[in-house]
Design a protein around this motif. Sequence first.
Motif, PDB file in Angstrom:
ATOM      1  N   UNK A 102     -16.895  15.409   1.609  1.00 25.92           N
ATOM      2  CA  UNK A 102     -16.315  14.357   1.167  1.00 25.92           C
ATOM      3  C   UNK A 102     -16.089  12.553   2.448  1.00 25.92           C
ATOM      4  N   UNK A 103     -15.607  12.989   2.490  1.00 22.04           N
ATOM      5  CA  UNK A 103     -15.694  11.846   3.630  1.00 22.04           C
ATOM      6  C   UNK A 103     -17.128  11.496   3.708  1.00 22.04           C
ATOM      7  N   UNK A 104     -18.240  12.316   4.354  1.00 24.02           N
ATOM      8  CA  UNK A 104     -19.579  12.284   4.450  1.00 24.02           C
ATOM      9  C   UNK A 104     -19.853  11.233   3.535  1.00 24.02           C
ATOM     10  N   UNK A 105     -20.271  11.894   2.672  1.00 25.61           N
ATOM     11  CA  UNK A 105     -20.703  11.719   0.696  1.00 25.61           C
ATOM     12  C   UNK A 105     -20.182  10.011   0.488  1.00 25.61           C
ATOM     13  N   UNK A 106     -18.495  10.273   1.092  1.00 24.03           N
ATOM     14  CA  UNK A 106     -17.862   8.622   0.638  1.00 24.03           C
ATOM     15  C   UNK A 106     -18.415   7.659   0.941  1.00 24.03           C
ATOM     16  N   UNK A 107     -18.981   7.926   1.956  1.00 20.41           N
ATOM     17  CA  UNK A 107     -19.575   6.675   2.875  1.00 20.41           C
ATOM     18  C   UNK A 107     -20.919   6.522   3.532  1.00 20.41           C
ATOM     19  N   UNK A 108     -21.854   7.709   2.858  1.00 20.84           N
ATOM     20  CA  UNK A 108     -23.000   7.368   2.122  1.00 20.84           C
ATOM     21  C   UNK A 108     -23.458   7.001   1.097  1.00 20.84           C
ATOM     22  N   UNK A 109     -22.169   6.695   0.109  1.00 24.20           N
ATOM     23  CA  UNK A 109     -22.432   6.158  -1.294  1.00 24.20           C
ATOM     24  C   UNK A 109     -21.728   4.823  -1.128  1.00 24.20           C
TER      25      UNK A 109
ATOM     26  N   UNK B 210     -23.377 -12.338   4.600  1.00 24.02           N
ATOM     27  CA  UNK B 210     -24.167 -10.905   5.208  1.00 24.02           C
ATOM     28  C   UNK B 210     -23.058 -10.083   5.066  1.00 24.02           C
ATOM     29  N   UNK B 211     -24.061  -8.860   4.962  1.00 22.88           N
ATOM     30  CA  UNK B 211     -23.265  -7.088   4.790  1.00 22.88           C
ATOM     31  C   UNK B 211     -22.943  -6.409   5.750  1.00 22.88           C
ATOM     32  N   UNK B 212     -22.057  -5.873   6.480  1.00 22.69           N
ATOM     33  CA  UNK B 212     -22.166  -5.204   7.815  1.00 22.69           C
ATOM     34  C   UNK B 212     -21.967  -3.829   7.581  1.00 22.69           C
ATOM     35  N   UNK B 213     -22.229  -2.785   7.535  1.00 22.32           N
ATOM     36  CA  UNK B 213     -21.534  -1.171   7.594  1.00 22.32           C
ATOM     37  C   UNK B 213     -20.918  -1.075   8.921  1.00 22.32           C
ATOM     38  N   UNK B 214     -19.800  -0.806   9.553  1.00 24.55           N
ATOM     39  CA  UNK B 214     -19.556  -1.372  10.882  1.00 24.55           C
ATOM     40  C   UNK B 214     -19.024   0.465  11.002  1.00 24.55           C
ATOM     41  N   UNK B 215     -19.489   1.059  11.591  1.00 21.61           N
ATOM     42  CA  UNK B 215     -18.971   2.460  12.585  1.00 21.61           C
ATOM     43  C   UNK B 215     -18.361   2.363  14.112  1.00 21.61           C
ATOM     44  N   UNK B 216     -16.923   2.534  14.028  1.00 23.01           N
ATOM     45  CA  UNK B 216     -16.072   2.030  14.685  1.00 23.01           C
ATOM     46  C   UNK B 216     -16.655   2.761  16.345  1.00 23.01           C
TER      47      UNK B 216
ATOM     48  N   UNK C 280     -20.766   1.188  17.563  1.00 22.93           N
ATOM     49  CA  UNK C 280     -19.685  -0.121  18.070  1.00 22.93           C
ATOM     50  C   UNK C 280     -20.402  -0.963  19.024  1.00 22.93           C
ATOM     51  N   UNK C 281     -21.333  -0.753  19.653  1.00 20.40           N
ATOM     52  CA  UNK C 281     -22.442  -0.823  20.004  1.00 20.40           C
ATOM     53  C   UNK C 281     -23.339  -2.422  19.996  1.00 20.40           C
ATOM     54  N   UNK C 282     -23.071  -1.899  18.407  1.00 22.23           N
ATOM     55  CA  UNK C 282     -24.701  -3.735  17.996  1.00 22.23           C
ATOM     56  C   UNK C 282     -25.339  -2.694  17.634  1.00 22.23           C
ATOM     57  N   UNK C 283     -25.555  -1.653  17.668  1.00 14.29           N
ATOM     58  CA  UNK C 283     -26.798  -0.396  17.853  1.00 14.29           C
ATOM     59  C   UNK C 283     -27.072  -0.179  16.389  1.00 14.29           C
ATOM     60  N   UNK C 284     -28.056  -0.472  15.307  1.00 17.26           N
ATOM     61  CA  UNK C 284     -28.520   0.200  14.394  1.00 17.26           C
ATOM     62  C   UNK C 284     -28.072   1.326  14.197  1.00 17.26           C
ATOM     63  N   UNK C 285     -27.408   1.766  12.998  1.00 19.97           N
ATOM     64  CA  UNK C 285     -27.527   3.320  12.786  1.00 19.97           C
ATOM     65  C   UNK C 285     -28.665   3.513  11.738  1.00 19.97           C
ATOM     66  N   UNK C 286     -29.444   4.629  11.777  1.00 22.51           N
ATOM     67  CA  UNK C 286     -30.729   4.868  10.064  1.00 22.51           C
ATOM     68  C   UNK C 286     -29.373   5.436   8.953  1.00 22.51           C
ATOM     69  N   UNK C 287     -29.866   4.514   8.342  1.00 22.07           N
ATOM     70  CA  UNK C 287     -29.286   5.248   7.008  1.00 22.07           C
ATOM     71  C   UNK C 287     -29.260   6.051   6.057  1.00 22.07           C
TER      72      UNK C 287
ATOM     73  N   UNK D 289     -21.128   9.375  10.332  1.00 26.65           N
ATOM     74  CA  UNK D 289     -21.229  10.298   9.697  1.00 26.65           C
ATOM     75  C   UNK D 289     -21.620  10.754   8.045  1.00 26.65           C
ATOM     76  N   UNK D 290     -21.584   9.199   7.815  1.00 21.67           N
ATOM     77  CA  UNK D 290     -22.433   9.096   5.951  1.00 21.67           C
ATOM     78  C   UNK D 290     -24.105   8.853   6.298  1.00 21.67           C
ATOM     79  N   UNK D 291     -24.195   8.424   7.513  1.00 19.60           N
ATOM     80  CA  UNK D 291     -25.555   8.201   8.116  1.00 19.60           C
ATOM     81  C   UNK D 291     -26.401   9.732   7.294  1.00 19.60           C
ATOM     82  N   UNK D 292     -27.282   9.112   6.295  1.00 21.96           N
ATOM     83  CA  UNK D 292     -27.711  10.632   5.514  1.00 21.96           C
ATOM     84  C   UNK D 292     -29.301  11.662   6.751  1.00 21.96           C
ATOM     85  N   UNK D 293     -29.595  10.474   7.433  1.00 21.83           N
ATOM     86  CA  UNK D 293     -30.504  10.906   8.444  1.00 21.83           C
ATOM     87  C   UNK D 293     -31.046  11.244   9.691  1.00 21.83           C
TER      88      UNK D 293
END
Length: 244
Positions: free
Chosen positions: A156-163, A183-189, A237-244, A143-147
């Motif tokens: 608030x939660x969305x914006x906190x994760x997007x930020x 290496x930095x990884x932003x992870x969605x479980x 969680x599958x290792x698939x890229x999420x659009x930012x 839900x932090x993905x703007x796209x």
Amino acid sequence: MNKQTTLIIGASSAIAKALAAQVIADPDAELVLVSRDVSYYQSAEFEHAKLVRVSDYQEAEIGLAVARIQRATESDIARVFICHGVLHNDNCQPEKRLEDFSAASFTEIVSANTITPMLWLKSLMPILTGRQKCKVVVFSARVGSIADNAIGGWYSYRASKAAMNMLLKSAAVELARRAKNIKLISFHPGTTDTPLSKPFQRSVPDGKLFTSEFVAEQLLSIVADTPVDGTASFLDWQGKTIPW
Ligand SMILES: NC(=O)c1ccc[n+]([C@@H]2O[C@H](COP(=O)([O-])OP(=O)(O)OC[C@H]3O[C@@H](n4cnc5c(N)ncnc54)[C@H](OP(=O)(O)O)[C@@H]3O)[C@@H](O)[C@H]2O)c1
């Protein structure tokens, strides 16, 4: 093989506990756990883990904790998991409509989900920079993905994760110059059966509510397979890229 340290921050999180159990099962692993509440780890299973209890996540306390982490660490830190995340608590509920937005709860959610992980990243940098490859996972959410935001709500939660995602993208640009080993990884479980998702689980389709153990296993394998490449990755969680 050389020993390597795994650092788990916000270790009272349900997903963090499952990660810790899988890490400690490897006899070569060294594990450092940071939380405001380390009582869960005072058992025989975790007798070899180093526990760092913090009173809060103010910058001064984080600075003191990093010094304790450095003293507790006997090998290079190869993996860091920063698990903080608040969706609801006694003061905050995710907003359904604009009228629910409150400055006080937005401030609290951003403090926990964005400022605290960023302070850890800043404060850990001196002890992570070096020759040892180090993968830093910050827990995010799709839900932090703007796209990807088609349904709105949860302002608030969305914006906190997007930020948080934007901070990680910017940090990766800087680290590609200053600390190429990180290496930095932003992870969605995915939706995982924890106290965070408990009130919202009724609408989750069958088979889509994961156990923490499953997510921890997926994450450890994703971290192992993700190269250190000077960019930030936003992965599910599958290792698939999420659009930012
Ligand atoms: N569960 C899901 O369905 C789901 C879905 C998408 C994303 N996520 C993300 O995955 C991560 C782990 O979630 P979880 O479900 O395991 O959560 P959880 O069991 O509810 O754990 C809460 C975490 O947040 C920290 N925390 C609580 N209040 C805080 C505050 N005021 N300031 C700073 N940190 C605070 C806790 O740190 P202490 O150890 O100090 O208590 C703990 O690490 C979070 O980032 C969450 O947003 C979860």
